[in-house]
Design a protein around this motif. Structure first.
Motif, PDB file in Angstrom:
ATOM      1  N   GLU A   6      -4.059   2.210 -12.767  1.00 16.55           N
ATOM      2  CA  GLU A   6      -4.395   1.024 -12.006  1.00 16.55           C
ATOM      3  C   GLU A   6      -3.738   1.157 -10.635  1.00 16.55           C
ATOM      4  OE1 GLU A   6      -3.849  -3.661 -12.665  1.00 16.55           O
ATOM      5  OE2 GLU A   6      -4.366  -2.483 -14.425  1.00 16.55           O
ATOM      6  N   THR A   7      -4.537   1.157  -9.580  1.00 12.21           N
ATOM      7  CA  THR A   7      -4.007   1.340  -8.238  1.00 12.21           C
ATOM      8  C   THR A   7      -3.882  -0.004  -7.520  1.00 12.21           C
ATOM      9  OG1 THR A   7      -6.204   1.664  -7.320  1.00 12.21           O
ATOM     10  CG2 THR A   7      -5.012   3.635  -8.043  1.00 12.21           C
ATOM     11  N   LYS A   8      -3.031  -0.033  -6.517  1.00 13.87           N
ATOM     12  CA  LYS A   8      -2.829  -1.240  -5.724  1.00 13.87           C
ATOM     13  C   LYS A   8      -4.010  -1.468  -4.777  1.00 13.87           C
ATOM     14  CE  LYS A   8       0.634  -3.298  -2.654  1.00 13.87           C
ATOM     15  NZ  LYS A   8       1.922  -3.082  -1.992  1.00 13.87           N
ATOM     16  N   PHE A   9      -4.621  -0.375  -4.286  1.00 17.67           N
ATOM     17  CA  PHE A   9      -5.733  -0.455  -3.352  1.00 17.67           C
ATOM     18  C   PHE A   9      -6.933   0.300  -3.912  1.00 17.67           C
ATOM     19  CE2 PHE A   9      -1.748  -0.404  -0.931  1.00 17.67           C
ATOM     20  CZ  PHE A   9      -1.806  -1.661  -0.363  1.00 17.67           C
ATOM     21  N   ASP A  10      -8.121  -0.060  -3.464  1.00 18.24           N
ATOM     22  CA  ASP A  10      -9.354   0.564  -3.925  1.00 18.24           C
ATOM     23  C   ASP A  10      -9.980   1.401  -2.815  1.00 18.24           C
ATOM     24  OD1 ASP A  10      -9.264  -0.741  -6.435  1.00 18.24           O
ATOM     25  OD2 ASP A  10     -10.114  -2.549  -5.512  1.00 18.24           O
ATOM     26  N   ILE A  11     -10.802   2.351  -3.207  1.00 21.04           N
ATOM     27  CA  ILE A  11     -11.559   3.125  -2.224  1.00 21.04           C
ATOM     28  C   ILE A  11     -12.482   2.166  -1.481  1.00 21.04           C
ATOM     29  CG2 ILE A  11     -13.343   4.887  -1.950  1.00 21.04           C
ATOM     30  CD1 ILE A  11     -11.967   6.434  -4.208  1.00 21.04           C
ATOM     31  N   GLY A  12     -12.500   2.294  -0.164  1.00 18.23           N
ATOM     32  CA  GLY A  12     -13.305   1.410   0.677  1.00 18.23           C
ATOM     33  C   GLY A  12     -12.558   0.176   1.164  1.00 18.23           C
ATOM     34  N   GLN A  13     -11.355  -0.059   0.662  1.00 20.74           N
ATOM     35  CA  GLN A  13     -10.585  -1.236   1.061  1.00 20.74           C
ATOM     36  C   GLN A  13      -9.899  -1.007   2.408  1.00 20.74           C
ATOM     37  OE1 GLN A  13      -7.815  -2.588  -1.919  1.00 20.74           O
ATOM     38  NE2 GLN A  13      -6.840  -4.057  -0.553  1.00 20.74           N
ATOM     39  N   LYS A  14      -9.858  -2.054   3.230  1.00 20.14           N
ATOM     40  CA  LYS A  14      -9.142  -2.002   4.501  1.00 20.14           C
ATOM     41  C   LYS A  14      -7.656  -2.179   4.227  1.00 20.14           C
ATOM     42  CE  LYS A  14      -9.034  -4.125   9.079  1.00 20.14           C
ATOM     43  NZ  LYS A  14      -9.665  -5.130   9.949  1.00 20.14           N
ATOM     44  N   VAL A  15      -6.826  -1.319   4.823  1.00 17.80           N
ATOM     45  CA  VAL A  15      -5.376  -1.380   4.637  1.00 17.80           C
ATOM     46  C   VAL A  15      -4.681  -1.280   5.994  1.00 17.80           C
ATOM     47  CG1 VAL A  15      -5.349  -0.472   2.277  1.00 17.80           C
ATOM     48  CG2 VAL A  15      -5.310   1.115   4.218  1.00 17.80           C
ATOM     49  N   PHE A  16      -3.391  -1.626   6.010  1.00 18.17           N
ATOM     50  CA  PHE A  16      -2.591  -1.622   7.231  1.00 18.17           C
ATOM     51  C   PHE A  16      -1.306  -0.843   6.987  1.00 18.17           C
ATOM     52  CE2 PHE A  16      -5.249  -5.320   7.141  1.00 18.17           C
ATOM     53  CZ  PHE A  16      -5.727  -5.422   8.437  1.00 18.17           C
ATOM     54  N   TRP A  17      -0.777  -0.206   8.055  1.00 18.11           N
ATOM     55  CA  TRP A  17       0.495   0.511   7.951  1.00 18.11           C
ATOM     56  C   TRP A  17       1.157   0.536   9.332  1.00 18.11           C
ATOM     57  CZ3 TRP A  17      -4.190   2.859   8.156  1.00 18.11           C
ATOM     58  CH2 TRP A  17      -4.383   3.833   9.138  1.00 18.11           C
ATOM     59  N   VAL A  18       2.422   0.968   9.339  1.00 15.36           N
ATOM     60  CA  VAL A  18       3.193   1.079  10.575  1.00 15.36           C
ATOM     61  C   VAL A  18       3.220   2.543  10.993  1.00 15.36           C
ATOM     62  CG1 VAL A  18       5.455   0.813  11.641  1.00 15.36           C
ATOM     63  CG2 VAL A  18       4.683  -0.850   9.947  1.00 15.36           C
TER      64      VAL A  18
END
Length: 142
Positions: A6-18
C-alpha cells in the motif's frame, strides 16, 4: 508468495517536494569593510578574515516543486549471515519517479523524471510548507 503493498501516493497523482539549490554572493568583507587591512594598536595587519577585501557568503535556496508520479518502486534489503538466517537488519522503502511540472513545458518521459523517497513528497503545498517552516517561513503582513 503474495505481496500486498500500500503506497502513500498513486501513479498519476500530483505531488510536491522541496528542492535545495546553492548560491553564493560576494560582498565587502564585514570585518575590514573591504580595506583588506586592519589596524590594531597602531600596527597595520592584513585582514585575517578575507582575501582581497571581499568575502563570499554561501546560502541555501529552497524552492517548492510539483510534479506527477510516473513510477513507483519498492526496495527491500536484508543482511543475511548465511543462506538461511536473517540478522534482523531489514530495510525497505518506496521510491517514486516524478515528472516535474515546468513552466515552459511538461514531458512525461523517464529521462525528465527524478527519483524521490516517500518521505520527501507531500500531497499538498500546504502540507509541505507546514512541515518545513524553516525553509518557507510565513510571509509578514504589511
Amino acid at each position: 508468495m503474495k505481496v500486498t503493498i500500500e503506497t502513500k501516493f498513486d501513479i498519476g497523482q500530483k505531488v510536491f517536494w522541496v528542492e535545495r539549490t546553492y548560491g553564493s554572493t560576494t560582498t565587502k568583507c564585514s570585518h575590514c569593510n573591504g580595506q583588506y587591512r586592519e589596524i590594531v594598536n597602531g600596527i597595520e595587519y592584513l585582514c585575517p578574515h578575507c582575501k582581497g577585501g571581499m568575502e563570499t557568503i554561501h546560502e541555501n535556496n529552497y524552492h517548492l516543486k510539483s510534479g506527477i508520479v510516473t513510477n513507483i518502486r519498492f526496495t527491500f534489503n536484508a543482511d543475511v549471515d548465511d543462506d538461511t538466517n536473517f540478522e534482523g537488519k531489514v530495510d525497505s522503502h518506496y521510491r517514486y519517479d516524478v515528472t516535474e511540472h515546468r513552466q515552459s513545458y511538461f514531458s512525461d518521459s523517464d529521462g525528465n523524471s527524478r527519483t524521490l523517497y516517500e518521505g520527501e513528497l507531500y500531497a499538498t503545498k500546504e502540507e509541505l510548507i507546514a512541515n518545513h517552516p524553516d525553509k518557507f517561513p510565513p510571509k509578514k503582513s504589511q
